[in-house]
Design an enzyme around this catalytic site. Sequence first.
Site, PDB file in Angstrom:
ATOM      1  N   SER A 171       4.472   4.535  -7.523  1.00 58.28           N
ATOM      2  CA  SER A 171       4.637   5.552  -6.792  1.00 58.28           C
ATOM      3  C   SER A 171       6.776   5.769  -7.064  1.00 58.28           C
ATOM      4  O   SER A 171       7.087   4.860  -7.376  1.00 58.28           O
ATOM      5  CB  SER A 171       4.665   4.658  -6.077  1.00 58.28           C
ATOM      6  OG  SER A 171       5.777   5.782  -4.512  1.00 58.28           O
ATOM      7  N   TYR A 175       4.021  -2.170   0.172  1.00 60.73           N
ATOM      8  CA  TYR A 175       3.375  -1.591  -0.533  1.00 60.73           C
ATOM      9  C   TYR A 175       4.546  -1.475  -1.674  1.00 60.73           C
ATOM     10  O   TYR A 175       4.645  -1.016  -2.855  1.00 60.73           O
ATOM     11  CB  TYR A 175       3.573  -0.245  -0.118  1.00 60.73           C
ATOM     12  CG  TYR A 175       3.222   1.068  -0.859  1.00 60.73           C
ATOM     13  CD1 TYR A 175       1.604   1.234  -1.309  1.00 60.73           C
ATOM     14  CD2 TYR A 175       4.709   2.210  -1.061  1.00 60.73           C
ATOM     15  CE1 TYR A 175       0.991   2.372  -2.113  1.00 60.73           C
ATOM     16  CE2 TYR A 175       4.075   3.407  -1.857  1.00 60.73           C
ATOM     17  CZ  TYR A 175       2.937   3.579  -1.659  1.00 60.73           C
ATOM     18  OH  TYR A 175       2.749   3.984  -2.583  1.00 60.73           O
TER      19      TYR A 175
END
Length: 260
Positions: free
Chosen positions: A135, A148
């Site tokens: 990501s 995350y």
Amino acid sequence: MPVRDRGVVVTGAGHGIGRALAVRLAAEGARVVVNDLDADAAVQVAEEVGGHAAPGDAAGERGVAALVETAREHLGSIDMWFGNAGIERGRGLGASEEEWAASHEVNVMAHVRAVRLLMPAWVARGSGRFVVTASAAGLLTSLGNPAYAVSKHACVAFAEWLSATYRHRGVVVQAICPQGVRTRMFERAGPLQGLLAHDGALAPEDVAEATWQALHDDRFLVLPHPRAAEYYVHRATDTDRWLTGMNRLQRGLEEQGALG
């Protein structure tokens, strides 16, 4: 970079980016094993692409071993592994121990466990490809989502280590680092959607196409949002200014009630 008749595994391929990757690779002639915790989705995608469904856990030690064994039985050998499965859990410092642990298991250890089983064969024959869906959060950060952000940083760091360690053995390692993508995770982002979509919210198929193009030149970072490269450079060359800007975004989100 031909993929026709290559044996490919895509984890988390029942939906979103994983599904788009499976579809794109199969369209180019790859023999695809479709993995997902959602068994019905895995079967549906496998039927759509003419692949083989292997539903189940792709993070735990036993689950990864079972998936590798199943894939080898079906494919003969695994030429490419797309570690796409990922999760986002918890908010701020309120994220629980369980949410931190789950993030580490799925976003980091799943890749470690797969590589332990794949690398010996790849090194022996002098070829293999390991692609992680990280990501932009793994290059920058993710406001509101520390588990995350940290686990995706670790995901990118592990991929970097693999590339530095094994590229002379013929193993290509790549990290897909998109910003906002219209997946179920994006839909659940609520007030953070605006921030994620700052440079546009791509369709999963756009990410798959960017990945397909990157397979041809073996570039390590796959950046479906080109501006992510600019942010990455800015972060590295003027870190304090970068953090000041990110804190400004944080304060704005708090004022909007998007973050506590």
